[in-house]
Scaffold this motif. Sequence first.
Motif, short mmCIF file in Angstrom:
data_model
loop_
_atom_site.label_atom_id
_atom_site.label_comp_id
_atom_site.label_asym_id
_atom_site.label_seq_id
_atom_site.Cartn_x
_atom_site.Cartn_y
_atom_site.Cartn_z
N MET A 161 1.00 -1.12 -0.15
CA MET A 161 0.05 -0.01 0.06
C MET A 161 0.67 1.24 -0.14
SD MET A 161 -2.92 1.16 -0.34
CE MET A 161 -4.28 -0.20 0.06
N ARG A 162 2.25 0.98 0.54
CA ARG A 162 2.98 2.43 0.59
C ARG A 162 3.20 2.72 -0.76
NH1 ARG A 162 2.91 6.25 3.47
NH2 ARG A 162 2.96 5.14 5.14
N ILE A 163 3.56 1.79 -1.61
CA ILE A 163 4.00 1.99 -2.96
C ILE A 163 2.81 2.39 -3.71
CG2 ILE A 163 4.52 0.69 -5.01
CD1 ILE A 163 6.32 -1.23 -3.42
N VAL A 164 1.51 2.04 -3.79
CA VAL A 164 0.47 2.27 -4.31
C VAL A 164 0.16 3.73 -4.00
CG1 VAL A 164 -2.23 2.19 -4.33
CG2 VAL A 164 -0.59 0.02 -4.30
N GLN A 165 0.26 4.19 -2.64
CA GLN A 165 -0.02 5.67 -2.49
C GLN A 165 0.97 6.26 -2.99
OE1 GLN A 165 -3.04 5.61 -1.14
NE2 GLN A 165 -2.53 6.95 0.56
N ALA A 166 2.28 6.34 -2.96
CA ALA A 166 3.39 6.83 -3.56
C ALA A 166 3.22 6.93 -5.14
CB ALA A 166 4.87 6.54 -3.18
N LEU A 167 2.83 5.78 -5.79
CA LEU A 167 2.61 5.87 -7.28
C LEU A 167 1.53 6.86 -7.46
CD1 LEU A 167 3.29 2.18 -8.32
CD2 LEU A 167 4.93 4.51 -8.33
N ASP A 168 0.29 6.72 -6.78
CA ASP A 168 -0.57 7.65 -6.99
C ASP A 168 -0.44 9.05 -6.90
OD1 ASP A 168 -2.43 5.49 -7.12
OD2 ASP A 168 -3.44 5.64 -5.38
N TRP A 169 0.43 9.45 -6.08
CA TRP A 169 0.86 10.84 -6.08
C TRP A 169 1.63 11.25 -7.06
CZ3 TRP A 169 5.66 12.64 -2.69
CH2 TRP A 169 5.52 14.00 -2.68
N LEU A 170 2.58 10.31 -7.68
CA LEU A 170 3.39 10.42 -8.69
C LEU A 170 2.39 10.77 -9.94
CD1 LEU A 170 6.59 8.20 -8.39
CD2 LEU A 170 6.47 10.79 -8.37
N ASP A 171 1.56 10.04 -9.99
CA ASP A 171 0.38 9.86 -11.18
C ASP A 171 -0.41 11.09 -11.17
OD1 ASP A 171 1.89 7.89 -12.29
OD2 ASP A 171 0.40 6.23 -11.57
N GLY A 172 -0.26 11.94 -10.33
CA GLY A 172 -1.20 13.39 -10.17
C GLY A 172 -2.36 13.33 -9.07
N ALA A 173 -2.52 12.62 -8.13
CA ALA A 173 -2.98 12.89 -6.62
C ALA A 173 -2.34 13.93 -5.98
CB ALA A 173 -2.95 11.35 -5.85
N GLY A 174 -3.17 14.75 -5.45
CA GLY A 174 -2.68 15.86 -4.71
C GLY A 174 -1.90 15.38 -3.49
N TRP A 175 -0.85 16.43 -3.00
CA TRP A 175 -0.25 16.16 -1.67
C TRP A 175 -1.29 15.78 -0.72
CZ3 TRP A 175 4.36 15.36 0.39
CH2 TRP A 175 4.52 15.75 1.60
N TYR A 176 -2.27 16.44 -0.55
CA TYR A 176 -3.46 16.07 0.73
C TYR A 176 -4.34 15.01 0.24
CZ TYR A 176 -2.03 20.57 2.38
OH TYR A 176 -1.12 21.85 2.86
N ASP A 177 -4.04 14.46 -0.94
CA ASP A 177 -5.19 13.34 -1.37
C ASP A 177 -4.71 12.14 -1.11
OD1 ASP A 177 -7.38 12.18 -2.32
OD2 ASP A 177 -6.70 12.49 -4.44
N VAL A 178 -4.89 11.49 0.15
CA VAL A 178 -4.30 9.99 0.48
C VAL A 178 -5.69 9.19 0.32
CG1 VAL A 178 -2.57 11.04 1.84
CG2 VAL A 178 -4.72 10.88 3.13
N THR A 179 -6.83 9.64 -0.30
CA THR A 179 -7.90 8.65 -0.29
C THR A 179 -7.52 7.55 -1.57
OG1 THR A 179 -9.49 10.30 0.10
CG2 THR A 179 -10.27 8.51 -0.99
N GLN A 180 -7.58 6.30 -1.08
CA GLN A 180 -7.46 5.20 -2.16
C GLN A 180 -8.70 4.99 -2.76
OE1 GLN A 180 -5.93 3.29 -4.46
NE2 GLN A 180 -4.50 3.85 -2.95
N GLU A 181 -8.83 5.78 -4.12
CA GLU A 181 -10.07 5.76 -4.76
C GLU A 181 -10.43 4.25 -5.27
OE1 GLU A 181 -11.77 7.99 -4.98
OE2 GLU A 181 -10.77 9.91 -4.58
N ARG A 182 -9.55 3.39 -5.60
CA ARG A 182 -9.59 1.95 -6.08
C ARG A 182 -9.96 1.07 -5.12
NH1 ARG A 182 -5.98 -0.89 -8.86
NH2 ARG A 182 -4.26 0.48 -8.12
N LEU A 183 -10.22 1.37 -3.90
CA LEU A 183 -10.40 0.58 -2.50
C LEU A 183 -11.80 0.85 -2.22
CD1 LEU A 183 -9.40 -1.64 -0.53
CD2 LEU A 183 -8.35 0.16 0.82
#
Length: 640
Positions: free
Chosen positions: A58-80
């Motif tokens: 999950m740490r990798i998923v969160q980091a990749l989501d951030w790299l792929d455009g999620a905002g700094w404050y956006d830690v919501t996991q949309e695919r879960l």
Amino acid sequence: MTLTIDGNAAGRPGAEPGRPVPLALVIAGGWIGMVALLLAFVGPRVLDGVLWDADDYMRIVQALDWLDGAGWYDVTQERLNPPEGVAMHWSRLPDLPVAGLVAVAEPVFGRDMAVTLAAIAVPVLLLLVLLGLLAWAGRLLLGRNEAELAPLMAMLSIGLMTQFVPGRLDHHGWQLVLGGAALACLVHALARPGGRYLELAAVATALGLWVGGESLPWLVALSAVLWLRWIGLGNAVLSEGLRFSAALCGATVVLLVLARPPGEWFAVYCDGFSLVSLGLSLTVLGYWLGVYGLRRWGETPVRRLAIGLIPAAIAAPALVVLFPECRGGPFSAVDPRLAALWMANVGEAAPLFSERGVSHGVAALLLVAPVTALAWAAWRARQAWRCRGAEAWVWVAFAVYLALAVLLMFWQTRVHFFAHLFAVLPLAVLLKEGWRWCDRFGQSALRLGGKAGWLLLLSPLPGLFLSLQVNAAPAGGEGDPAQAAGEETLPAYEQTRCLLDGLAASLEPLRPAPGTPLTIAGFVDLGSEILLRTGPAGDTVLAAPYHRNTTGILDTMDLFRASDPADARTIAARRGVDVLVLCPRLKEFALYEREQGLAERLVNGTVPDWLHAVVPPDDSGLLMFRVVLSGESGQAGRAL
């Protein structure tokens, strides 16, 4: 041994010119050797994409989501837990090095290899920082020439090294580094009053609270040490508590701005860094301001003890009144059914000698190092108390930290990571004393043998051999699904988990149209890895092991526990599930097996008509089924 603050033990440059090799080179050499050893044991596993647990994926998923455009404050996991997603309670701080390394390496090596390199590099770099911190504090207690004994004891501690092995991206490593930093700064503050070490300790403590609430007990421990100093030494050291608490509040304010968007600065989250964290810091500051206001009546230790209770009686209830929703702790809002079905079965959160946790033998082994260090620290504090100088208070600090850590181990087993960290420096000093005793034998073999004996006695090496024997034993027993499939020759880590590296390819034929995302209901502990493996396709997952994922976890467990296939079908239809993914090797399967529900039936070959078996990836250990509701052909995929 005494603390020579102005002499050799202070670690001044050139204080001990006879040192043959610079300390930094010794630490670097030891770190390189440890990294090589860890890579030899776990490198092939990590290169295969196998990490340690769900949080690492999950740490990798969160980091990749951030790299792929999620905002700094956006830690919501949309695919879960579609379609709502899950607002994670995690900090962005541990994402920084993972995302940074992936961003640098991806243009050269591609994303998959960049992720693998980050998974290897981040934990071992954190280990290097921790070793440096321990050596820095060790120079005060061991002297410049023997400061390397501190990182040596750390590298011999299994309880620590398990959190820094390649592939370990969970937040525990960060908390250990920050907890170690705060303790090292405290040791320097006690040994060298007047510096800015308490302010640095406050910053490290605030960062630890941002990473996770598990750092809260060490704020209590550090505050208790400062309180004991005020009780013992009087108003001359009262400024220490004021400085620490003021710096803690300042750091918390800054981190709150980084952790929460402006619209959530005043939001209350009991399980994450929020206004509650600032309220806690202000409570600590309020306590010390109250003590300062009553200082004129604190002429004796007894009076200081009495007046110290007055602001405590005001500050603690005020915190409860301000945040009544958090009275039950960080998980006070967790659904009671989720707590009973899932959280009650989380092994690392179980008490030390609980049936749900580690075996009693391993539990006893985990206590040896911290209890030994606690006894040694208490004895050294008593011996040094006559002078009540810097050395006495340093040992009091270690005794307080270790006593609290050992006590909390009986509440949650995972606290042993911190207990072993706090034991490192006391055990290093004890090792130095033991080796000094052996020096009386001159250059004889008895001297060398005695030193080796002390090292073995104080290090967890016997535990290492025990754990290797345990891990080498076949998983499960008679009737175990993995053994029934003839998998007893698998590597140890494959006997208790399934391999999902081929999952994405197995899902492709099941899509109604190319690129159409699927909704997957898998075992809860598989959820994070499924999210990572299916990221490019955008597939969604019902559940992963996070307490905010209430509906996803409960629906998944109800589906696999359902004794009536019709009830399971209703859940699958309501949640729009396309594929079921099961791993009989996981401990989680036992939760469904004893209910004799859908999961147990599928493993035993009883498949209802609304499920079509699909060939899983080769040698994965998975079972996969396509959900075929009325009106569907069910011919997509490869039927068994």
